[in-house]
Design a protein around this motif. Structure first.
Motif, PDB file in Angstrom:
ATOM      1  N   PRO A   1       0.817  -1.208   0.000  1.00 40.15           N
ATOM      2  CA  PRO A   1       0.000   0.000   0.000  1.00 40.15           C
ATOM      3  C   PRO A   1       0.851   1.259   0.000  1.00 40.15           C
ATOM      4  O   PRO A   1       1.930   1.318   0.604  1.00 40.15           O
ATOM      5  CB  PRO A   1      -0.801  -0.113   1.305  1.00 40.15           C
ATOM      6  CG  PRO A   1      -0.802  -1.570   1.615  1.00 40.15           C
ATOM      7  CD  PRO A   1       0.506  -2.091   1.118  1.00 40.15           C
TER       8      PRO A   1
ATOM      9  N   GLN B   1      -2.096   6.445  -0.650  1.00 38.96           N
ATOM     10  CA  GLN B   1      -3.535   6.525  -0.923  1.00 38.96           C
ATOM     11  C   GLN B   1      -3.943   5.266  -1.675  1.00 38.96           C
ATOM     12  O   GLN B   1      -3.156   4.348  -1.830  1.00 38.96           O
ATOM     13  CB  GLN B   1      -3.858   7.779  -1.745  1.00 38.96           C
ATOM     14  CG  GLN B   1      -3.124   7.853  -3.066  1.00 38.96           C
ATOM     15  CD  GLN B   1      -3.342   9.184  -3.770  1.00 38.96           C
ATOM     16  OE1 GLN B   1      -4.294   9.903  -3.487  1.00 38.96           O
ATOM     17  NE2 GLN B   1      -2.449   9.525  -4.678  1.00 38.96           N
TER      18      GLN B   1
ATOM     19  N   GLY C   1      -4.281   2.113   1.390  1.00 39.48           N
ATOM     20  CA  GLY C   1      -3.343   3.225   1.574  1.00 39.48           C
ATOM     21  C   GLY C   1      -3.217   3.618   3.041  1.00 39.48           C
ATOM     22  O   GLY C   1      -4.178   3.567   3.800  1.00 39.48           O
ATOM     23  N   ARG C   2      -2.002   4.012   3.411  1.00 33.83           N
ATOM     24  CA  ARG C   2      -1.754   4.343   4.820  1.00 33.83           C
ATOM     25  C   ARG C   2      -2.310   5.717   5.146  1.00 33.83           C
ATOM     26  O   ARG C   2      -2.000   6.703   4.486  1.00 33.83           O
ATOM     27  CB  ARG C   2      -0.252   4.311   5.102  1.00 33.83           C
ATOM     28  CG  ARG C   2       0.353   2.925   4.940  1.00 33.83           C
ATOM     29  CD  ARG C   2       1.869   2.971   5.062  1.00 33.83           C
ATOM     30  NE  ARG C   2       2.283   3.344   6.410  1.00 33.83           N
ATOM     31  CZ  ARG C   2       2.373   2.489   7.422  1.00 33.83           C
ATOM     32  NH1 ARG C   2       2.093   1.219   7.232  1.00 33.83           N
ATOM     33  NH2 ARG C   2       2.748   2.899   8.610  1.00 33.83           N
ATOM     34  N   LEU C   3      -3.134   5.754   6.175  1.00 38.04           N
ATOM     35  CA  LEU C   3      -3.813   6.994   6.551  1.00 38.04           C
ATOM     36  C   LEU C   3      -3.633   7.204   8.048  1.00 38.04           C
ATOM     37  O   LEU C   3      -4.094   6.394   8.848  1.00 38.04           O
ATOM     38  CB  LEU C   3      -5.301   6.872   6.190  1.00 38.04           C
ATOM     39  CG  LEU C   3      -6.173   8.139   6.144  1.00 38.04           C
ATOM     40  CD1 LEU C   3      -7.547   7.796   5.611  1.00 38.04           C
ATOM     41  CD2 LEU C   3      -6.285   8.857   7.462  1.00 38.04           C
TER      42      LEU C   3
ATOM     43  N   HIS D   1     -14.854   3.173   1.510  1.00 38.50           N
ATOM     44  CA  HIS D   1     -14.282   4.315   0.791  1.00 38.50           C
ATOM     45  C   HIS D   1     -14.063   5.478   1.749  1.00 38.50           C
ATOM     46  O   HIS D   1     -14.947   5.798   2.537  1.00 38.50           O
ATOM     47  CB  HIS D   1     -15.241   4.781  -0.315  1.00 38.50           C
ATOM     48  CG  HIS D   1     -15.539   3.731  -1.336  1.00 38.50           C
ATOM     49  ND1 HIS D   1     -15.035   3.777  -2.611  1.00 38.50           N
ATOM     50  CD2 HIS D   1     -16.284   2.601  -1.266  1.00 38.50           C
ATOM     51  CE1 HIS D   1     -15.464   2.724  -3.285  1.00 38.50           C
ATOM     52  NE2 HIS D   1     -16.226   1.989  -2.497  1.00 38.50           N
TER      53      HIS D   1
ATOM     54  N   GLU E   1     -12.304   9.573   1.841  1.00 38.91           N
ATOM     55  CA  GLU E   1     -11.558  10.696   1.258  1.00 38.91           C
ATOM     56  C   GLU E   1     -11.035  11.534   2.407  1.00 38.91           C
ATOM     57  O   GLU E   1     -11.769  11.839   3.345  1.00 38.91           O
ATOM     58  CB  GLU E   1     -12.466  11.548   0.370  1.00 38.91           C
ATOM     59  CG  GLU E   1     -12.818  10.849  -0.928  1.00 38.91           C
ATOM     60  CD  GLU E   1     -13.591  11.774  -1.870  1.00 38.91           C
ATOM     61  OE1 GLU E   1     -14.534  11.269  -2.486  1.00 38.91           O
ATOM     62  OE2 GLU E   1     -13.248  12.970  -1.954  1.00 38.91           O
TER      63      GLU E   1
ATOM     64  N   ARG F   1      -7.809   9.766  -1.888  1.00 38.52           N
ATOM     65  CA  ARG F   1      -8.893   8.782  -1.870  1.00 38.52           C
ATOM     66  C   ARG F   1      -8.346   7.415  -1.493  1.00 38.52           C
ATOM     67  O   ARG F   1      -7.303   6.986  -1.988  1.00 38.52           O
ATOM     68  CB  ARG F   1      -9.533   8.675  -3.255  1.00 38.52           C
ATOM     69  CG  ARG F   1     -10.286   9.908  -3.634  1.00 38.52           C
ATOM     70  CD  ARG F   1     -10.957   9.694  -4.976  1.00 38.52           C
ATOM     71  NE  ARG F   1     -11.950  10.726  -5.195  1.00 38.52           N
ATOM     72  CZ  ARG F   1     -12.925  10.633  -6.084  1.00 38.52           C
ATOM     73  NH1 ARG F   1     -13.021   9.551  -6.845  1.00 38.52           N
ATOM     74  NH2 ARG F   1     -13.788  11.615  -6.223  1.00 38.52           N
ATOM     75  N   TYR F   2      -9.083   6.751  -0.630  1.00 41.70           N
ATOM     76  CA  TYR F   2      -8.654   5.439  -0.137  1.00 41.70           C
ATOM     77  C   TYR F   2      -9.789   4.435  -0.270  1.00 41.70           C
ATOM     78  O   TYR F   2     -10.960   4.803  -0.204  1.00 41.70           O
ATOM     79  CB  TYR F   2      -8.320   5.508   1.361  1.00 41.70           C
ATOM     80  CG  TYR F   2      -7.285   6.529   1.753  1.00 41.70           C
ATOM     81  CD1 TYR F   2      -5.965   6.145   1.980  1.00 41.70           C
ATOM     82  CD2 TYR F   2      -7.623   7.872   1.931  1.00 41.70           C
ATOM     83  CE1 TYR F   2      -5.014   7.071   2.368  1.00 41.70           C
ATOM     84  CE2 TYR F   2      -6.681   8.805   2.308  1.00 41.70           C
ATOM     85  CZ  TYR F   2      -5.375   8.404   2.536  1.00 41.70           C
ATOM     86  OH  TYR F   2      -4.441   9.323   2.918  1.00 41.70           O
TER      87      TYR F   2
ATOM     88  N   PRO G   1      -8.565   1.953   3.932  1.00 42.19           N
ATOM     89  CA  PRO G   1      -7.284   2.521   4.354  1.00 42.19           C
ATOM     90  C   PRO G   1      -6.666   1.754   5.517  1.00 42.19           C
ATOM     91  O   PRO G   1      -7.380   1.230   6.373  1.00 42.19           O
ATOM     92  CB  PRO G   1      -7.646   3.949   4.789  1.00 42.19           C
ATOM     93  CG  PRO G   1      -9.106   3.903   5.100  1.00 42.19           C
ATOM     94  CD  PRO G   1      -9.671   2.896   4.130  1.00 42.19           C
TER      95      PRO G   1
END
Ligand SMILES: [Cu+2]
Length: 550
Positions: free
Chosen positions: A54, A57, A61-63, A88, A90, A95-96, A99
């Motif tokens: 990942p 994003q 994705g790493r958030l 989903h 944002e 955008r992920y 995440p």
């Protein structure tokens, strides 16, 4: 006991995880070995995908929200790899889908879930100790078109946790569809480890998400509900047996079994067929007190292991395969001793049975006829990920002798609660009961310690038992099947993977597993949670009980 069985046990005994000696890792097995080079399990056809990692994003994705509120929409996914559903998000222009939430211990989390599915859903933060209202289990699910706000503080140790829906009766299909994501909680122990080994997430520290699937999509029948949904192939971060190009250094792999039902026996093998040991450093809920050197470890649905693989002595061109090894899945069998024909012990008795070429797993048992997995029976060996050494770097680091502090839960005054896992009248049950949202057959007093004696019938299946709301410690295992007892590391019969904090524990047929739980709660008022099998077909079928903490 036959001579063959004794040999088998002796060999398996040598495979139990040991405390780390001064020199943690042997040579990688680059010396020439007798026998033919076994086929490369991950690229037998010359084609291999590179491991998906990942990014900042996109999918997984790493958030790092850093306390900022997030909106998550449960909906269909376009371009989600093999998955058709997802969460989903944002956030700050990115955008992920699903995440990877990177959270600090102590951080507040605020997530507004919107359900754009055609089914009820909910969010369960697997392994995080949250109040009932945030747990996604003992509250009504979020109906289609509706939303729900989750708000809690991260109180848990640094570890790899995960999130997935928990609407009773719908969990299995939604998870298989792709509704899950990872949670990395960071704390001081984590930072110390990363510092000592110069680990960087996404480069030298990589989460591996295992999930077996069927090409035809999810549609569980009665056999699947009995045995659990077993796929015909396994995905590692979304691909079948991908490869990762690596350098001569230590890598950290944080492995989640996100499969509905399949258990893996994970190990590593060099290209010339030798077992390559790994270092077990953590389990479900964080780092062990001290690292252990292991040859293999079972990983059941929802469990996590945190491992180090030392490639610092490897040569350019070496490769190592992470694999699942042969074992007896023990589905509705009496026990290994009572079912000598169920497994080819001779083949298993070799320290390292030659790997099956990709796509040609040869079951020792007719698992298809027995109902547990046709094309890829549970317990069949398979390559999962190929590490290809491509770069020599200067790297000097030693695995710290102490990773964390784990105080044993004091159990001398604890009341013991018996829990029996079994099958009756067409349903998997706990203490002969099936789940009802309005019932809490397990009632405990807050701020007390209990031990739970979880006993599985001989004529049963392995059940991955998960408790919400609390981490627990495994106190001991009794009457374990031989293939499990062979991996024990102490007089209490525990496995290396039992030595850390847990939220899910696999209980094999005929086995009794005693766990200790401290029901100290930081939340005011009565709280209710669930205790259930994380074989998702068993869970959806009612192998779950309400737990009331008063
Ligand atoms: Cu089960």
């Amino acid at each position: 006991m036959s001579g063959r069985r004794r040999d088998f046990l002796k060999t398996m005994g040598a495979l139990a995880c040991a405390a780390l000696p001064g020199r943690a890792f042997p040579d990688l097995g680059t010396a020439p070995s007798a026998g033919a080079r076994p086929p490369d399990m991950c690229a037998a056809n010359g084609v291999s995908t590179s491991l998906f990692i990942p990014g900042p994003q996109g999918l997984f994705g790493r958030l790092a929200p850093g306390g900022a509120p997030l909106a998550m929409r449960a909906a269909a996914v376009d371009g989600g790899g093999p998955w058709t559903l997802g969460f989903h998000v944002e956030h700050r222009g990115a955008r992920y889908v699903n995440p990877t939430l990177v959270l600090q211990r102590g951080e507040p989390v605020n997530i507004a879930l919107a359900n754009a599915l055609q089914q009820p859903t909910s969010m369960h933060w697997h392994g995080l100790a949250v109040a009932t209202r945030n747990d996604g289990s003992m509250i009504p699910p979020v109906e289609p078109g509706k939303g729900y706000d989750y708000a809690f503080d991260v109180r848990d140790r640094g570890s790899l946790y995960w999130y997935h829906p928990h609407p009773h009766g719908f969990t299995a299909g939604q998870v298989h569809g792709g509704m899950f994501g990872l949670i990395e909680v960071e704390d001081d122990d984590e930072r110390a480890l990363r510092g000592a080994l110069d680990l960087m997430p996404g480069r030298s520290e990589i989460a591996l998400l295992l999930q077996d699937r069927r090409s035809a999509g999810y549609a569980a029948n009665d056999t699947d509900r009995m045995h659990g949904w077993l796929g015909d192939h396994v995905l590692v971060n979304g691909a079948v047996c991908p490869h990762l190009d690596v350098a001569t250094r230590i890598y950290r792999f944080r492995v989640l079994n996100a499969s509905n039902a399949r258990t893996y026996l994970l190990g590593l093998r060099s290209a010339d067929g030798k077992s390559v040991p790994f270092t077990l450093i953590g389990t479900d809920a964080g780092l062990l007190a001290a690292p252990r050197r292991c040859e293999q470890a079972f990983l059941a649905s929802a469990e996590r292991i945190d491992i180090l693989v030392d490639l610092s002595d490897a040569a350019i061109g070496d490769s190592v395969v992470l694999e699942t090894r042969a074992f007896d899945p023990m589905h509705m069998e009496s026990s290994m001793d009572a079912a000598p024909a169920a497994v080819d012990h001779e083949a298993m008795g070799h320290a390292m049975p030659p790997p099956a070429p990709a796509g040609s797993a040869q079951p020792a048992v007719d698992h298809a006829a027995m109902g547990h997995g046709g094309a890829f029976p549970e317990g069949a060996p398979k390559g999962l990920l190929q590490l290809r050494v491509r770069e020599r770097i200067a790297y000097v680091a030693a695995v710290p002798a102490r990773l964390s502090t784990i105080a044993p839960i004091a159990v001398s005054q604890a009341a013991e609660r018996p829990l029996r896992l079994g099958f009756a009248k067409g349903r998997w049950r706990i203490n002969d009961r099936v789940f009802a949202m309005s019932e809490t057959p397990i009632a405990v007093q807050r701020n007390t310690v209990e031990t739970w004696l979880i006993r599985n019938y001989f004529n049963s299946m392995p059940h991955a038992m998960h408790l919400h709301g609390f981490h627990f410690q495994v106190v001991g295992r009794e009457t374990s099947p031989a293939q499990v007892a062979a991996l024990k590391v102490d007089e209490a019969g525990r496995l290396a993977t039992d030595l850390g904090w847990k939220d899910t524990v696999l209980v094999w047929p005929g086995e009794s597993v005693r766990i200790a739980i401290d029901f100290t709660l930081p939340f005011a008022g009565e709280q209710t949670y669930v205790f259930h099998c994380h074989n998702l077909e068993h869970e959806d079928g009612g192998m779950m009980l309400g737990v009331k903490v008063t």
